[in-house]
Design an enzyme around this catalytic site. Structure first.
Site, PDB file in Angstrom:
ATOM      1  CG  HIS A 292      -0.518   0.227   2.637  1.00 34.16           C
ATOM      2  ND1 HIS A 292       0.116  -0.742   3.258  1.00 34.16           N
ATOM      3  CD2 HIS A 292      -0.246   1.269   3.008  1.00 34.16           C
ATOM      4  CE1 HIS A 292       0.518  -0.271   4.465  1.00 34.16           C
ATOM      5  NE2 HIS A 292       0.223   1.055   4.271  1.00 34.16           N
ATOM      6  CE1 TYR A 417      -4.986  -8.194   1.153  1.00 38.44           C
ATOM      7  CE2 TYR A 417      -6.053  -9.818   0.009  1.00 38.44           C
ATOM      8  CZ  TYR A 417      -5.447  -9.345   1.276  1.00 38.44           C
ATOM      9  OH  TYR A 417      -5.614 -10.399   2.246  1.00 38.44           O
ATOM     10  CE1 TYR A 484     -13.889  -2.566   1.179  1.00 40.07           C
ATOM     11  CE2 TYR A 484     -12.422  -2.353  -0.559  1.00 40.07           C
ATOM     12  CZ  TYR A 484     -12.716  -2.714   0.746  1.00 40.07           C
ATOM     13  OH  TYR A 484     -11.633  -3.068   1.512  1.00 40.07           O
TER      14      TYR A 484
END
Length: 545
Positions: A292, A417, A484
């Site tokens: 990240h 990811y 999401y």
């Protein structure tokens, strides 16, 4: 004869007047009528606990906001429910459904309150919230390696109680311990064990659902079509899920992790990212390697303040330190992983380490932190997700990462990811969640901030990044993840006769070819579309039944 006719007319007029008056009262007081109806199911003298809250109650706002995880939806202008019910058992859920249906109120069901668009506790029409906070038991059966989990339980509670019973068992679900199982499981649910065992929804073997008629159904009585639909298709479309039966999975006694920070010029960083996106999804299931990116202010060697991108490469490995270091040095020597970068942790400590509720430098973990439902500091946030099928060119990756500089320092973040592992082996139609073989990794675009007056600024930044990445991610459709949820993909107009056509636009992004099967299930179990929201599965119009 005249008198008889007159009397009949007069009596009819009186009856009509009183009927009209009663209808007006009913329409004018949906809350009063709802509470009167609900008293048959939740008698006030049964328990000392308060289970029903109206806007006049002292603790109404604290109950409402206690699990609102996105502070974008705590303003004075955010629509508020007429009533909040906090059921203790299934009969209270049944009563809330039947009474809401009777008086014409919408229902929103809230488990942990992490809905990215606030749709578990917001509606544009008069509504009731069913808050499942009191239904959070986790009952473990070590012998059968299964558990019954009530939908108000958090992931932290699930992990804690599994570990209390057996340290070598766990469940494949998300990282954040305050996420509620009700929504997380029904939307898919991925996390640290995704490449080993798939999603949470892949490992559900039974459920208790209260349908639109107030009936409690298990897997056998609901049938395989409905059971298929609630595992990844959004349980709120079909009823209220009271509990899940989950399959527990084996985890190692110890795992090895690292989380190394790379602070370098962006062109050098992109070389690392390019290597990562070509290799991370190909590793064996035992290794998860994700990364990240976030901006930070630093002081350079000349003592000057500057903003730079910090990148973190993080791992979870089902094996020892020596094996992990050897594997990384052979497959990804550019990362320069050393033994001193690694920690060996129990599985429960690994979960805590990546939960976001402890400092990365902490080594003395107390697993009771997983039982804390408060979640610590909250913020306003916006999030979008993309699926990547082929490597993004280095020139485009430079631009993507540089967009972090266009956002306030520390506000924007990207997470890459990896897919692969067992996700490549599960059919895209096994459950409604279709995102399987062919995907190499996901990108999460996240912005998190404190001041509500900055909402549009940060939301627009996310949109700008999302628009830029369009050519480099999945196409036709550009896929999305239900957990999401993203209202920019479209909303359904319930007054329109074409709501199926509208819903298909965003529905195929979430569910691919599974969308039509979900519509058929919805048409069968909730033909009048009682359970609905701006992105709910629509039933087919009556003429198509």
């Amino acid at each position: 004869m005249k008198c008889s006719t007159f009397c009949f007319w007069y009596v009819c007029k009186i009856i009509f007047f009183f009927l009209s008056f009663n209808i007006q009262i009913s329409i004018a007081n949906p809350q009063e009528n709802f509470l009167k109806c609900l008293s048959q199911y939740i008698p006030t003298n049964v328990t000392n606990a308060k289970l029903v809250y109206t806007q006049h109650d002292q603790f109404y706002m604290s109950i409402l906001n206690s699990t609102v995880q996105n502070l974008r939806f705590t303003s004075d202008t955010t629509p508020k429910p007429l009533v909040i019910t906090t059921p203790l058992n299934v009969s209270h859920i049944q009563g809330t459904i039947l009474c809401s249906k009777k008086v014409g109120l919408q229902i929103r069901t809230r488990s942990g309150g992490h809905d990215a668009e606030g749709m578990s506790y917001i509606s544009q029409v008069p509504f009731v919230i069913v808050d499942l906070r009191n239904m959070h038991s986790v009952k473990i059966d070590v012998h059968s390696q299964t558990a019954w989990v009530e939908s108000g339980a958090t992931l932290g509670e699930v992990y804690y109680w599994i570990n209390e019973n057996n340290e070598n068992l766990s469940f494949p679900a998300g990282y954040c311990p305050t996420v509620g199982t009700g929504g997380h499981f029904s939307g898919g649910g991925y996390g640290a064990l995704m490449r080993n065992y798939g999603l949470a929804a892949d490992n559900i073997i039974d459920a208790h659902l209260v349908n639109v008629d107030g009936k409690v159904l298990d897997r056998k009585s609901m049938g395989e079509d409905l059971f298929w639909a609630i595992r990844g298709g959004g349980g709120e479309n079909f009823g209220i899920i009271a509990a899940w039966k989950i399959r527990l999975v084996a985890v190692p006694s110890m795992s090895t992790i690292f989380s190394v920070k790379k602070n370098m010029e962006i062109h050098e960083l992109v070389k690392l990212v390019n290597k990562w996106q070509n290799i991370a999804y190909m590793y064996e299931k035992e290794l998860l390697l994700f990364t990240h990116f976030i901006t930070r202010n630093i002081t350079d060697n000349q003592g000057k303040n500057k903003t730079t991108i910090h990148s973190y490469f993080s791992s979870i490995f089902h094996g020892g330190v020596d094996s992990l270091v050897d594997l990384m040095n052979k497959s990804f020597p550019e990362l320069g992983i050393k033994k001193t970068d690694c920690k060996q942790l129990s599985w429960i400590d690994t979960i805590i380490f990546y939960s976001g509720v402890v400092n990365y430098n902490t080594t003395n973990f107390k697993k009771e932190i997983l039982l804390d439902r408060s979640g610590g500091r909250k913020a306003a946030f916006s999030i979008k997700l993309d699926y990547v099928k082929k490597p993004i060119p280095e020139t485009a990756m430079v631009t993507i990462l540089e967009k972090l500089y266009e956002e306030d320092v520390g506000v924007g973040m990207f997470v890459f990811y990896p897919y692969g592992g067992i996700m490549d082996e599960i059919s895209e139609s096994a459950i409604p969640f279709p995102h399987r073989a062919g995907i190499t990794y996901e990108i999460w675009y996240i912005a998190s901030w404190e001041k509500q007056e900055d909402n549009e600024k940060h939301i627009n930044w996310i949109r700008n990044v999302y628009n830029f990445t369009t050519p480099y991610v999945s196409q036709n459709p550009r896929m999305a993840y239900l957990n999401y949820r993203d209202l920019d993909l479209g909303k359904t107009n319930f007054e329109s006769p074409n709501n199926y056509t509208q819903a298909r636009i965003w529905g195929e992004k979430y569910f691919g070819k599974n969308f039509n099967r979900l519509v058929k299930v919805k048409t069968k179990v909730d033909p009048d579309n009682f359970f609905r929201n701006e992105q709910s599965i629509p039933p087919l119009p009556l003429r198509h039944h």
